[in-house]
Design a protein around this motif. Structure first.
Motif, PDB file in Angstrom:
ATOM      1  N   ARG A 158      -7.445   2.771   2.188  1.00 61.11           N
ATOM      2  CA  ARG A 158      -7.848   2.667   3.598  1.00 61.11           C
ATOM      3  C   ARG A 158      -7.488   3.977   4.271  1.00 61.11           C
ATOM      4  O   ARG A 158      -6.351   4.432   4.200  1.00 61.11           O
ATOM      5  N   LEU A 212      -6.108  -7.228   4.610  1.00 61.38           N
ATOM      6  CA  LEU A 212      -6.436  -6.533   5.855  1.00 61.38           C
ATOM      7  C   LEU A 212      -5.922  -7.270   7.081  1.00 61.38           C
ATOM      8  O   LEU A 212      -5.499  -6.657   8.050  1.00 61.38           O
ATOM      9  N   ARG A 214     -15.393  -7.272   1.320  1.00 58.10           N
ATOM     10  CA  ARG A 214     -14.359  -7.868   2.169  1.00 58.10           C
ATOM     11  C   ARG A 214     -14.540  -9.375   2.117  1.00 58.10           C
ATOM     12  O   ARG A 214     -15.635  -9.886   2.364  1.00 58.10           O
ATOM     13  N   MET A 263     -12.501   1.944   4.570  1.00 55.11           N
ATOM     14  CA  MET A 263     -12.136   1.938   3.159  1.00 55.11           C
ATOM     15  C   MET A 263     -12.928   3.014   2.450  1.00 55.11           C
ATOM     16  O   MET A 263     -14.143   3.158   2.696  1.00 55.11           O
ATOM     17  N   GLU A 299     -10.845   3.474  11.280  1.00 49.27           N
ATOM     18  CA  GLU A 299     -10.363   3.099   9.951  1.00 49.27           C
ATOM     19  C   GLU A 299     -11.522   2.711   9.041  1.00 49.27           C
ATOM     20  O   GLU A 299     -12.423   1.993   9.459  1.00 49.27           O
ATOM     21  N   THR A 332      -4.013   8.165   4.348  1.00 48.61           N
ATOM     22  CA  THR A 332      -4.648   7.305   3.353  1.00 48.61           C
ATOM     23  C   THR A 332      -3.630   6.303   2.828  1.00 48.61           C
ATOM     24  O   THR A 332      -2.570   6.691   2.338  1.00 48.61           O
ATOM     25  N   GLU A 335       0.853  -1.194   0.000  1.00 51.00           N
ATOM     26  CA  GLU A 335       0.000   0.000   0.000  1.00 51.00           C
ATOM     27  C   GLU A 335       0.893   1.250   0.000  1.00 51.00           C
ATOM     28  O   GLU A 335       2.045   1.182   0.424  1.00 51.00           O
ATOM     29  N   LEU A 338     -13.907  -0.372   8.930  1.00 45.77           N
ATOM     30  CA  LEU A 338     -13.135  -1.565   9.273  1.00 45.77           C
ATOM     31  C   LEU A 338     -12.892  -1.675  10.776  1.00 45.77           C
ATOM     32  O   LEU A 338     -12.899  -2.773  11.334  1.00 45.77           O
TER      33      LEU A 338
END
Lengths: 113, 113
Positions: free
Chosen positions: A40, B64, B40, A107, A105, A22, A5, A64
């Motif tokens: 995320r 994740l 997810r 998405m 957190e 981010t 990421e 999340l």
């Protein structure tokens, strides 16, 4: 191929408070005509993304971790947590903030309608 | 508006092992011309999604939680964990499995190229 990421950080996003971190899954170039952001988002305690509007696109938030405060187009206030989807329709305003003591957190996917 | 993720379960996905649980963020209808899946995915220990191909679309996986085994188009084997992005290009094959003792979770977004 596997890669990591990509983290970007921004202050006062949409006139919000603190820093928005981010972790991008795709670059804008990779998303092409589909949209412009997929990643995320982490809001530390006290941080927020201010009230803003999306036109010609949508941005569902998918929570999340942690607890956040989502304010929708009708100024309705929702406490959201893992598994919640904040739905934004074309032309609608919204904001999101972390008023809790733990990181929050979600998405974010901004895609064209 | 806020709503909950929508769970679907499927067995032997792409001739894989066990059950694939998908918590959908958007429906296919909401994604429209952008793509056909956003959710997810949870693979319990021993579960997998078999070797399959995407044509005219891509499906980055964003890990994740947990540890998984990703096999890319060149049959290269990667152990992936949180923060890893598995990149699939147009026309490429891939598979993913959970050979660990803990649940393995990732975001899947199938979008049109």
């Amino acid at each position: 191929m596997v890669r990591k990421e990509i983290l970007t950080q921004a202050e006062h996003v949409q006139n919000g408070r603190g820093v928005v971190k981010t972790y991008h899954v795709c670059t804008k170039e990779e998303l092409g005509e589909v949209g412009r952001l997929y990643g995320r988002v982490v809001l530390d305690p006290g941080c927020s993304i201010g009230w803003h509007r999306h036109v010609g696109e949508t941005e569902p938030y998918y929570v999340l971790k942690g607890q956040g405060t989502f304010i929708d187009n009708d100024k309705q206030v929702y406490q959201v947590g893992p598994g919640d989807v904040c739905v934004i329709e074309d032309g609608q305003y919204h904001s999101i903030e972390n008023n809790s003591d733990e990181p929050f957190e979600f998405m974010a996917l901004i895609y064209n309608l």
